[in-house]
Write an enzyme that holds these catalytic residues in place. Structure first.
Site, mmCIF file in Angstrom:
data_model
loop_
_atom_site.group_PDB
_atom_site.id
_atom_site.type_symbol
_atom_site.label_atom_id
_atom_site.label_comp_id
_atom_site.label_asym_id
_atom_site.label_seq_id
_atom_site.Cartn_x
_atom_site.Cartn_y
_atom_site.Cartn_z
ATOM 1 N N THR A 92 0.817 -1.196 0.000
ATOM 2 C CA THR A 92 0.000 0.000 0.000
ATOM 3 C C THR A 92 0.853 1.249 0.000
ATOM 4 O OG1 THR A 92 -0.075 0.090 2.402
ATOM 5 C CG2 THR A 92 -1.743 -1.248 1.327
ATOM 6 N N SER A 93 0.193 2.408 -0.020
ATOM 7 C CA SER A 93 0.909 3.673 -0.092
ATOM 8 C C SER A 93 1.814 3.889 1.097
ATOM 9 C CB SER A 93 -0.093 4.825 -0.190
ATOM 10 O OG SER A 93 -0.956 4.839 0.936
ATOM 11 N N SER A 94 1.483 3.289 2.252
ATOM 12 C CA SER A 94 2.322 3.457 3.427
ATOM 13 C C SER A 94 3.673 2.788 3.260
ATOM 14 C CB SER A 94 1.613 2.878 4.658
ATOM 15 O OG SER A 94 1.358 1.504 4.484
ATOM 16 N N CYS A 95 3.803 1.915 2.276
ATOM 17 C CA CYS A 95 5.067 1.226 2.048
ATOM 18 C C CYS A 95 5.925 1.921 0.990
ATOM 19 C CB CYS A 95 4.809 -0.225 1.619
ATOM 20 S SG CYS A 95 3.916 -1.177 2.860
ATOM 21 N N GLY A 96 5.526 3.103 0.542
ATOM 22 C CA GLY A 96 6.390 3.894 -0.305
ATOM 23 C C GLY A 96 6.225 3.697 -1.790
#
Length: 283
Positions: free
Chosen positions: A112-116
């Site tokens: 997801t976006s939290s993983c960059g």
């Protein structure tokens, strides 16, 4: 099994007066999710509904789409030296014939976006892994007056929040405003996974006739989870992110933010919303 709340001593200062008292806090413990015996992910969560959380997480990762995809979900032995189960490790076993993603130290299931990940990679990942098309879902309309009343309904059901003030919540409603399910968790993404996972285990995916309401902001991750579960309407009491709006526009998700009182912002998918008079929204 870990409790939902715990008690801690706190020093309370009120108008210059100092006193000690016990305080009720929301419990937070790690949950390791394994797939066919191999470690897949670790999330910090509020204990409870762990099997649903694991199942919902795997729906958002594109691994599961129906209850028939799951052979079993069990707790594994925890890390305590005395052999007592900590109930912090869950193993999901897939049914025969269900494809197993390549799991390595660098996960190959999309993240997801939290993983960059960059915006385009994130959007492409959802497009290529989504099992349910919102464009092909049965027509659904929701009144803005119905939406306006949902946050109060959600807050009334947040029993642990009332005692701790430290939990997010996610709820599923029918288009007419009937509460279908609600879950709480220290992480808003976990709360969504819990309601989605419960729906999967009960054979209710895709959630083509449901409205998903979240107590915080609408991040890309939450929009992704809605799309992967076939939810056509996502509403949040706070702001969406830019990538969440992009994903909603691309997939046909109706995305509503700042849902407070009688006001709201519609960022995408306004074709599913009608005003108090039953007419389509017009600017």
């Amino acid at each position: 099994m870990g409790r939902v709340t715990e008690r801690r001593r706190v020093i309370r200062v009120r108008d210059g007066a100092v006193a000690t008292r016990p305080d009720t806090l929301v419990a937070e413990e790690p949950l390791e999710i394994r797939l066919n015996g191999k470690p897949l992910a670790v999330t910090m969560r509020t204990p409870g509904d762990d099997f649903a959380l694991a199942a919902g997480f795997l729906v958002s990762e594109g691994v599961l789409a129906s209850a028939d995809d799951v052979r079993s979900i069990v707790y594994c032995a925890g890390a305590r030296e005395d052999g007592v189960n900590t109930y912090n490790v869950v193993d999901v076993r897939l049914a025969p014939g269900v494809p197993v993603p390549d799991i390595s130290l660098e996960r190959n299931v999309y993240t997801t976006s939290s993983c960059g990940l960059c915006g385009k990679a994130s959007l492409d990942a959802v497009r290529t892994t989504a099992r349910f098309s919102l464009a092909d879902a049965p027509p659904l309309t929701v009144g803005t007056d119905t939406l306006a009343g949902l946050p109060d309904r959600l807050r009334a059901e947040q029993r642990v929040f009332e005692r701790t003030g430290g939990l997010h919540a996610a709820a599923l409603f029918s288009p007419s405003g009937e509460l279908l399910d609600v879950r709480e968790d220290v992480g808003r993404h976990n709360a969504v996974d819990k309601v989605v996972g419960r729906a999967l285990r009960e054979g209710r995916l895709p959630l083509a006739g449901a409205v998903l309401l979240v107590s915080g902001r609408a991040s890309f991750e939450l929009a992704q989870k809605a799309v992967m579960a076939g939810v056509p309407v996502l509403a949040a009491v706070s702001a969406p992110s830019s990538l969440a709006v992009d994903l909603a526009a691309e997939t046909g998700l109706t995305l509503v933010g700042f849902l407070r009182g009688g006001s709201m912002n519609v960022y995408a998918g306004e074709h599913r919303l009608v005003g108090a008079d039953g007419a389509a929204l017009r600017v």
